[in-house]
Design a protein around this motif. Structure first.
Motif: not given
Length: 357
Positions: A7, A34, A98, A104, A107
């Motif tokens: 990410t 991704y 990340s 990000s 995530v």
């Protein structure tokens, strides 16, 4: 088959390191996914890659200033966290890597909720806001600058200075191919101007005002960003492009000196190629000041000259470019002494080490 989830996004700088790492994981047989934003630059850069599945989620920008969108963006972040949580639960990656940027954060939070190991990479000398929020949830944190660790409240999280992750293809350029692409001969040195993925209006304006003086001595290759081309300019020593992708290594191979912002990924790539730099960092009015710190570090190390945007004009630009070119051999000598770390292998090894079985 092992699986990794990448990410990072919002700017090209938050994607470059991922672009360097992804081919190695594909080559070694990992499944690669991704997570990025719906319409960010990361989607344009990642989605065309063979062997990578792109998953868009809702994102909200993390702003340090007043904006009416701040009222609704937290709801986007919450939605993004839930989307990321469900994606990670379904994909079951062994590890999440990340690179930062506002996309990000959901995530990393989703990965933590799924008890998935997380490795975060920080390119700048001081961590950005998104990474500062995400770092407490990380298994490990990689830094590019050795000074960065003093700005991280890591707690029990391991922090390693790995150096700059450089794309392997950036070193594989050919100067002759670069000249053919730009339709230039070898009669004059090449000055490359890169203002970032979106260009830089102040730099573009100063360069064009200084063209008559600069092109007496240099060929100029100007990467001026989306919508930045000026079709009215007629100068046989000037080439302008919105951006260059596949041919960038060849263009860099023919370049003698470069004018650029001070994003860490770019300046470390130029350092690896021993390209003398004139850095024009984003000011604190335009950013959190990270580029000013990056530029100061490179200036102190003897890798670059620095011209602050407040002092930027056609006259100062010509003076600094002339000085940089005249002293290019000194800069290259200093750059050759820089100890190159194999950061790509270090990060790859660390990812493999923390991945769930």
């Amino acid at each position: 088959m092992k699986s990794i989830l990448f990410t990072g996004g919002g700017s090209a700088g938050h994607v470059t390191v991922n672009l360097a790492l992804i081919p190695k994981f594909i080559e070694d047989g990992w499944k690669v996914d991704y997570i990025g934003s719906v319409d960010g630059i990361e989607r344009r850069l990642i989605e065309p890659l063979e062997g990578v599945t792109y998953h868009p989620i809702a994102t909200g920008k993390l702003r340090r200033y007043f904006d009416w969108r701040n009222a609704k963006d937290p709801f986007k972040v919450v939605k993004g966290v839930m989307q990321a949580y469900r994606l990670i639960r379904r994909l079951k990656p062994n590890v999440v890597f990340s690179k930062g940027g506002f996309v990000s954060v959901p995530v990393v939070l989703g990965a933590r909720m799924n008890k998935t190991p997380i490795l975060i990479h920080e390119s700048d000398l001081t961590p950005g806001l998104a990474n500062r929020i995400a770092m407490p949830f990380a298994t490990g944190i990689c830094t590019t600058f050795p000074e960065t660790s003093q700005y991280i409240k890591a707690g029990s999280t391991e922090v390693r200075h790995v150096g700059a992750v450089i794309r392997e293809e950036i070193r594989q350029g050919d100067a002759q191919r670069g000249r053919a692409f730009c339709d230039l001969n070898a009669s004059k040195p090449v000055l490359l101007i890169m203002g970032g993925s979106l260009g830089a209006r102040a730099i573009n304006s100063a360069v064009r005002a200084a063209l008559p003086e600069l092109t007496r001595r240099f060929y100029i290759v100007h990467l001026c960003g989306k919508g930045g081309i000026d079709p009215s300019i007629e100068n046989s020593s000037y080439r302008q492009y919105e951006y260059v992708q596949e041919q960038l290594p060849d263009v860099l191979a023919m370049t003698d000196i470069v004018i650029t912002r001070a994003g860490s990924n770019s300046i470390y790539e130029f350092l690896s190629l021993q390209l003398p730099m004139l850095l024009i960092p984003l000011s604190k009015r335009q950013s959190r000041g990270d580029q000013l710190l990056n530029a100061a570090s490179f200036k102190e190390a003897g890798y670059a000259q620095v011209l602050e945007e407040e002092q930027l004009s056609a006259e100062t630009l010509v003076a600094e470019v002339t000085k940089l070119y005249d002293e290019r051999h000194t800069y290259r000598y200093t750059m050759r002494r820089h100890a190159q770390q194999d950061a790509l292998s270090s990060v790859y090894g660390w990812i493999g080490g923390i991945a769930k079985p």
